[in-house]
Motif scaffolding. Structure first.
Motif, PDB file in Angstrom:
ATOM      1  N   GLU A  84       1.050  -1.463  -0.158  1.00 40.35           N
ATOM      2  CA  GLU A  84       0.318  -0.061   0.198  1.00 40.35           C
ATOM      3  C   GLU A  84       0.631   1.416  -0.156  1.00 40.35           C
ATOM      4  O   GLU A  84       1.457   1.861   1.166  1.00 40.35           O
ATOM      5  N   HIS A  90      -8.280   5.452   3.454  1.00 39.18           N
ATOM      6  CA  HIS A  90      -8.866   5.411   2.267  1.00 39.18           C
ATOM      7  C   HIS A  90      -9.220   3.826   2.672  1.00 39.18           C
ATOM      8  O   HIS A  90      -9.296   3.301   3.225  1.00 39.18           O
ATOM      9  N   HIS A  92     -10.970   0.257   0.146  1.00 39.98           N
ATOM     10  CA  HIS A  92     -10.858  -0.595  -0.648  1.00 39.98           C
ATOM     11  C   HIS A  92     -11.901  -1.198  -1.224  1.00 39.98           C
ATOM     12  O   HIS A  92     -12.651  -1.924  -0.639  1.00 39.98           O
ATOM     13  N   ASP A 103      -8.471   1.853  -4.661  1.00 35.01           N
ATOM     14  CA  ASP A 103      -8.477   1.998  -3.799  1.00 35.01           C
ATOM     15  C   ASP A 103     -10.002   3.479  -3.443  1.00 35.01           C
ATOM     16  O   ASP A 103     -10.659   3.027  -4.857  1.00 35.01           O
TER      17      ASP A 103
ATOM     18  N   HIS B  36      -1.714  -1.503  -5.612  1.00 33.76           N
ATOM     19  CA  HIS B  36      -1.380  -2.601  -4.599  1.00 33.76           C
ATOM     20  C   HIS B  36      -0.749  -4.801  -5.213  1.00 33.76           C
ATOM     21  O   HIS B  36      -0.987  -5.320  -4.687  1.00 33.76           O
TER      22      HIS B  36
HETATM   23 MN   LIG Z   1      -5.167   1.342  -1.054  1.00 35.10          MN
END
Ligand SMILES: [Mn+2]
Ligand SMILES: [Mn+2]
Ligand SMILES: [Zn+2]
Ligand SMILES: [Zn+2]
Lengths: 140, 140
Positions: A84, A90, A92, A103, B36
């Motif tokens: 990350e 935030h 997901h 995100d 990610h």
């Molecule tokens: Mn993220």
DNA sequence: TATTAAACGATAATTATTATCAAACGTCAA
DNA sequence: TTGACGTTTGATAATAATTATCGTTTAATA
């Protein structure tokens, strides 16, 4: 005990699984543990009843149970680490199929609110919300 | 490029890290990937710039970055699978230290609500909320 | 009870990650 | 600028988690 055995027997029948002693002991071990164990811990528990059981049998049955829906995995994220780089708070969107993680801005979500008190002594650091489903690519 | 290099230099200074070519290329690779990635994917990307780099170096730097707070892991649940026997919709309290997972009843939480539309084509299966922090035992 | 597919146990293989250690490099003070 | 010293690197071994293979045993069912 007899009753549980019969219940397990019909569960297996419903899902087309053979009823074996190992399978039943693994299932009962799992259902008696309310703390989200890992396979190794299940193996240790089952070994008290069937010392000769193979670790592979435990893994195979866990997989069978998950595939049949008798059991779940807590998270989609076990396995290799996912990194990350977005350090802002935030959330997901996660695809169950391809494991893509997208995100979701903190402001795109109503804040998480608890109705009840948390267990005493637990100090909250952050909330993490995952919207789990199938991405566009995987749903076709 | 010169600017980014200077930025990285001061980031390292702030965190007491030596500035090496490998470290910088790994960091830039990470920051340029907004999806990610796992360590293997980072390795493949870094290898295009430094073909001779060792996979261990990538792992070690990722760990260094995480320890320094320059980077995170998406989830606490990578590593061994954790099994879920509670098939009712519910959420979790997760301890960052001991990784204990405690159920949080669905009704104990206000329902998750989105303010914005999700990306087109994503079909939601369920929401998963994790309340992340330190459990009673670990906070003492 | 015989047939047959499924499951088991032992163990090899694979995947993900960490540890080890000698050589190379970066830092910093002289 | 140099040299000492601690850090990092690369190669590779070790470990951890999981899956695959395969010969044997067991369960389902006719
Ligand atoms: Mn993220
Ligand atoms: Mn749970
Ligand atoms: Zn997908
Ligand atoms: Zn804890």
């Amino acid at each position: 005990m007899q009753f549980d055995a019969d219940q397990f027997r019909s569960l297996c029948a419903e899902h087309g699984l053979a009823v074996t002693h190992q399978r039943q002991v693994i299932y009962q071990a799992l259902m008696s543990m309310h703390d989200h164990p890992n396979p190794e811990v299940v193996y240790e528990k089952v070994r008290k009843r069937i010392p000769s059981i193979s670790l592979a049998t435990v893994y195979k049955n866990i997989k069978t149970f998950v595939d049949s829906g008798l059991l779940r995995e807590v998270s989609l994220h076990h396995g290799p680490a996912r990194l990350e780089t977005n350090l802002d708070p935030h959330h997901h969107l996660v695809c169950i199929q391809c494991k893509t993680i997208v995100d979701l801005d903190d402001g795109d979500l109503e804040p998480v609110r608890l109705k009840k008190k948390l267990p005493r002594g637990f100090s909250v650091q952050r909330y993490s919300v995952e919207v789990i489903g199938l991405c566009k690519h995987c749903s076709t």
